[in-house]
Design a protein around this motif. Structure first.
Motif, PDB file in Angstrom:
ATOM      1  N   PRO A  84      16.750   5.608 -34.888  1.00 36.70           N
ATOM      2  CA  PRO A  84      15.513   4.951 -34.449  1.00 36.70           C
ATOM      3  C   PRO A  84      15.776   3.994 -33.297  1.00 36.70           C
ATOM      4  O   PRO A  84      16.879   3.451 -33.146  1.00 36.70           O
ATOM      5  N   GLU A  85      14.764   3.773 -32.484  1.00 36.75           N
ATOM      6  CA  GLU A  85      14.921   2.974 -31.268  1.00 36.75           C
ATOM      7  C   GLU A  85      15.322   1.534 -31.541  1.00 36.75           C
ATOM      8  O   GLU A  85      15.901   0.872 -30.667  1.00 36.75           O
ATOM      9  N   ASP A  86      15.026   1.032 -32.747  1.00 33.58           N
ATOM     10  CA  ASP A  86      15.356  -0.363 -33.047  1.00 33.58           C
ATOM     11  C   ASP A  86      16.752  -0.529 -33.636  1.00 33.58           C
ATOM     12  O   ASP A  86      17.119  -1.617 -34.092  1.00 33.58           O
ATOM     13  N   PHE A  87      17.554   0.520 -33.617  1.00 37.04           N
ATOM     14  CA  PHE A  87      18.908   0.432 -34.156  1.00 37.04           C
ATOM     15  C   PHE A  87      19.766  -0.439 -33.244  1.00 37.04           C
ATOM     16  O   PHE A  87      19.680  -0.348 -32.017  1.00 37.04           O
ATOM     17  N   PRO A  88      20.617  -1.310 -33.810  1.00 35.69           N
ATOM     18  CA  PRO A  88      21.428  -2.219 -32.987  1.00 35.69           C
ATOM     19  C   PRO A  88      22.279  -1.473 -31.957  1.00 35.69           C
ATOM     20  O   PRO A  88      22.937  -0.477 -32.287  1.00 35.69           O
ATOM     21  N   GLY A  89      22.263  -1.968 -30.728  1.00 44.22           N
ATOM     22  CA  GLY A  89      23.120  -1.429 -29.689  1.00 44.22           C
ATOM     23  C   GLY A  89      22.616  -0.196 -28.992  1.00 44.22           C
ATOM     24  O   GLY A  89      23.179   0.219 -27.974  1.00 44.22           O
ATOM     25  N   LEU A  90      21.549   0.402 -29.488  1.00 50.59           N
ATOM     26  CA  LEU A  90      21.092   1.666 -28.917  1.00 50.59           C
ATOM     27  C   LEU A  90      20.561   1.461 -27.497  1.00 50.59           C
ATOM     28  O   LEU A  90      20.850   2.260 -26.597  1.00 50.59           O
ATOM     29  N   ALA A  91      19.813   0.406 -27.306  1.00 46.89           N
ATOM     30  CA  ALA A  91      19.204   0.161 -25.997  1.00 46.89           C
ATOM     31  C   ALA A  91      20.210  -0.340 -24.965  1.00 46.89           C
ATOM     32  O   ALA A  91      19.948  -0.263 -23.765  1.00 46.89           O
ATOM     33  N   SER A  92      21.356  -0.820 -25.412  1.00 48.22           N
ATOM     34  CA  SER A  92      22.331  -1.398 -24.479  1.00 48.22           C
ATOM     35  C   SER A  92      23.587  -0.540 -24.340  1.00 48.22           C
ATOM     36  O   SER A  92      24.629  -1.017 -23.900  1.00 48.22           O
ATOM     37  N   TYR A  99      31.973   8.972 -26.685  1.00 46.99           N
ATOM     38  CA  TYR A  99      32.805   8.143 -27.551  1.00 46.99           C
ATOM     39  C   TYR A  99      32.609   6.654 -27.240  1.00 46.99           C
ATOM     40  O   TYR A  99      32.501   5.837 -28.163  1.00 46.99           O
ATOM     41  N   LYS A 100      32.556   6.321 -25.976  1.00 43.72           N
ATOM     42  CA  LYS A 100      32.303   4.924 -25.608  1.00 43.72           C
ATOM     43  C   LYS A 100      30.924   4.485 -26.085  1.00 43.72           C
ATOM     44  O   LYS A 100      30.742   3.359 -26.550  1.00 43.72           O
ATOM     45  N   ARG A 101      29.969   5.370 -25.985  1.00 43.61           N
ATOM     46  CA  ARG A 101      28.596   5.024 -26.337  1.00 43.61           C
ATOM     47  C   ARG A 101      28.428   4.838 -27.848  1.00 43.61           C
ATOM     48  O   ARG A 101      27.834   3.861 -28.305  1.00 43.61           O
ATOM     49  N   VAL A 102      29.005   5.739 -28.625  1.00 45.53           N
ATOM     50  CA  VAL A 102      28.861   5.607 -30.079  1.00 45.53           C
ATOM     51  C   VAL A 102      29.663   4.416 -30.600  1.00 45.53           C
ATOM     52  O   VAL A 102      29.235   3.718 -31.529  1.00 45.53           O
ATOM     53  N   GLU A 103      30.823   4.165 -30.006  1.00 44.55           N
ATOM     54  CA  GLU A 103      31.617   3.011 -30.438  1.00 44.55           C
ATOM     55  C   GLU A 103      30.892   1.699 -30.150  1.00 44.55           C
ATOM     56  O   GLU A 103      30.996   0.740 -30.930  1.00 44.55           O
ATOM     57  N   HIS A 104      30.162   1.661 -29.047  1.00 40.02           N
ATOM     58  CA  HIS A 104      29.360   0.478 -28.738  1.00 40.02           C
ATOM     59  C   HIS A 104      28.290   0.263 -29.808  1.00 40.02           C
ATOM     60  O   HIS A 104      28.106  -0.861 -30.299  1.00 40.02           O
ATOM     61  N   VAL A 105      27.595   1.330 -30.173  1.00 38.11           N
ATOM     62  CA  VAL A 105      26.535   1.200 -31.179  1.00 38.11           C
ATOM     63  C   VAL A 105      27.133   0.800 -32.525  1.00 38.11           C
ATOM     64  O   VAL A 105      26.584  -0.058 -33.233  1.00 38.11           O
ATOM     65  N   GLU A 106      28.261   1.389 -32.894  1.00 40.20           N
ATOM     66  CA  GLU A 106      28.916   1.018 -34.154  1.00 40.20           C
ATOM     67  C   GLU A 106      29.320  -0.454 -34.147  1.00 40.20           C
ATOM     68  O   GLU A 106      29.190  -1.144 -35.176  1.00 40.20           O
ATOM     69  N   MET A 108      27.914  -2.943 -32.432  1.00 39.37           N
ATOM     70  CA  MET A 108      26.706  -3.752 -32.566  1.00 39.37           C
ATOM     71  C   MET A 108      26.147  -3.675 -33.983  1.00 39.37           C
ATOM     72  O   MET A 108      25.619  -4.658 -34.513  1.00 39.37           O
ATOM     73  N   PHE A 109      26.262  -2.514 -34.588  1.00 44.20           N
ATOM     74  CA  PHE A 109      25.842  -2.299 -35.978  1.00 44.20           C
ATOM     75  C   PHE A 109      26.648  -3.211 -36.899  1.00 44.20           C
ATOM     76  O   PHE A 109      26.094  -3.926 -37.750  1.00 44.20           O
ATOM     77  N   ALA A 110      27.962  -3.204 -36.721  1.00 47.94           N
ATOM     78  CA  ALA A 110      28.832  -4.046 -37.545  1.00 47.94           C
ATOM     79  C   ALA A 110      28.513  -5.526 -37.356  1.00 47.94           C
ATOM     80  O   ALA A 110      28.479  -6.303 -38.328  1.00 47.94           O
ATOM     81  N   GLU A 111      28.265  -5.936 -36.112  1.00 46.93           N
ATOM     82  CA  GLU A 111      27.958  -7.341 -35.852  1.00 46.93           C
ATOM     83  C   GLU A 111      26.630  -7.748 -36.479  1.00 46.93           C
ATOM     84  O   GLU A 111      26.483  -8.876 -36.957  1.00 46.93           O
ATOM     85  N   ASP A 112      25.665  -6.830 -36.471  1.00 45.79           N
ATOM     86  CA  ASP A 112      24.370  -7.160 -37.056  1.00 45.79           C
ATOM     87  C   ASP A 112      24.460  -7.295 -38.573  1.00 45.79           C
ATOM     88  O   ASP A 112      23.841  -8.184 -39.158  1.00 45.79           O
ATOM     89  N   ILE A 113      25.250  -6.433 -39.213  1.00 48.11           N
ATOM     90  CA  ILE A 113      25.432  -6.545 -40.670  1.00 48.11           C
ATOM     91  C   ILE A 113      26.275  -7.779 -40.986  1.00 48.11           C
ATOM     92  O   ILE A 113      26.007  -8.504 -41.948  1.00 48.11           O
ATOM     93  N   GLY A 114      27.308  -8.011 -40.197  1.00 45.73           N
ATOM     94  CA  GLY A 114      28.073  -9.254 -40.300  1.00 45.73           C
ATOM     95  C   GLY A 114      28.798  -9.450 -41.616  1.00 45.73           C
ATOM     96  O   GLY A 114      28.722 -10.529 -42.207  1.00 45.73           O
ATOM     97  N   HIS A 115      29.520  -8.446 -42.073  1.00 45.99           N
ATOM     98  CA  HIS A 115      30.248  -8.569 -43.334  1.00 45.99           C
ATOM     99  C   HIS A 115      31.624  -7.930 -43.171  1.00 45.99           C
ATOM    100  O   HIS A 115      31.744  -6.814 -42.657  1.00 45.99           O
ATOM    101  N   ARG A 116      32.659  -8.612 -43.636  1.00 45.94           N
ATOM    102  CA  ARG A 116      34.028  -8.157 -43.435  1.00 45.94           C
ATOM    103  C   ARG A 116      34.331  -6.858 -44.177  1.00 45.94           C
ATOM    104  O   ARG A 116      35.274  -6.127 -43.813  1.00 45.94           O
ATOM    105  N   ARG A 117      33.555  -6.535 -45.218  1.00 46.20           N
ATOM    106  CA  ARG A 117      33.817  -5.310 -45.980  1.00 46.20           C
ATOM    107  C   ARG A 117      33.002  -4.121 -45.475  1.00 46.20           C
ATOM    108  O   ARG A 117      33.028  -3.057 -46.080  1.00 46.20           O
ATOM    109  N   PHE A 118      32.328  -4.288 -44.367  1.00 46.25           N
ATOM    110  CA  PHE A 118      31.509  -3.210 -43.832  1.00 46.25           C
ATOM    111  C   PHE A 118      32.257  -2.441 -42.747  1.00 46.25           C
ATOM    112  O   PHE A 118      32.784  -3.021 -41.799  1.00 46.25           O
TER     113      PHE A 118
END
Length: 218
Positions: A84-92, A99-106, A108-118
């Motif tokens: 979905p368009e509101d997924f973290p990192g998708l617009a940036s 590979y660079k693009r998906v790693e960026h989204v991952e 941003m996803f990790a930063e948004d969840i913000g948990h060491r076990r994620f």
């Protein structure tokens, strides 16, 4: 035995986790336990599962899973294609290869969840890309279908590079030559026929994620 909870997009991924990934990781003393995304709760008190139209349900589910303090990690198996368009990192997403693009989204996803076990994982570009690893080994595909699909595979270095356009994403290509393809039934079966070692050798992003899971056993 360490438990790893994995949030999956649909029943195809759930079946793949149960039949292919979980038995492999069990040998590493890891119990991989899939959970389907809950897309919404209904008035009757139940809930609907599978598919992602908004980011919020994904985040809510991950927060619930991370509340299980006995889980060693919480990870995901979601399709990069069709997020979905509101997924973290998708617009940036940066310019560059997939590979660079998906790693960026991952990231941003990790930063948004913000948990060491994620530990986030987004499948490039969707589950069906794995099946392009060794098309002739998939008993579902006719020789004619293999010939057509192999052209797409031969045009890239890895099945993961087969693109995310609406008509040419991996599943769209398969359906174009095999309308009888049923994702939930045929996808995991074909992946089993190819074999995990072959999938890992051909799909580096998938292999890197699985290697990180295996490392949890140490």
């Amino acid at each position: 035995m360490k438990r790893v909870l994995i949030l999956v997009e649909g029943q195809t991924e759930e079946t793949f986790v149960r039949t292919v990934l979980a038995p492999h990781l069990l040998a590493h003393n890891l119990a991989l336990m899939p959970r389907l995304v809950v897309t919404r709760y209904n008035r009757a008190g139940g809930h609907d599962k599978g598919g992602i139209n908004r980011y919020a349900p994904v985040k809510d589910d991950l927060r619930r899973l991370l509340g299980d303090t006995g889980a060693e990690r919480v990870t995901t198996m979601l399709d990069y294609y069709g997020l979905p368009e509101d997924f973290p990192g998708l617009a940036s997403r940066p310019a560059g290869d997939c590979y660079k693009r998906v790693e960026h989204v991952e990231q941003m996803f990790a930063e948004d969840i913000g948990h060491r076990r994620f530990l986030p994982y987004l499948a490039l570009h969707e589950f069906e890309a794995l099946l392009f690893t060794d098309l002739p080994r998939c008993s579902l595909f006719t020789p004619e279908a293999v010939a057509t699909l192999q052209a797409a595979r031969d045009a890239v270095n890895s099945p993961e590079e087969i693109n995310e356009h609406r008509e040419t994403a991996p599943s769209k290509r398969i359906l174009a030559v095999m309308p009888e393809y049923r994702k939930r039934l045929h996808g995991p079966q074909a992946a089993q026929e190819i074999g995990l070692s072959q999938l890992r050798a051909a799909c580096r992003h998938f292999n890197q994620w699985l290697s990180r899971l295996e490392a949890l056993a140490t």
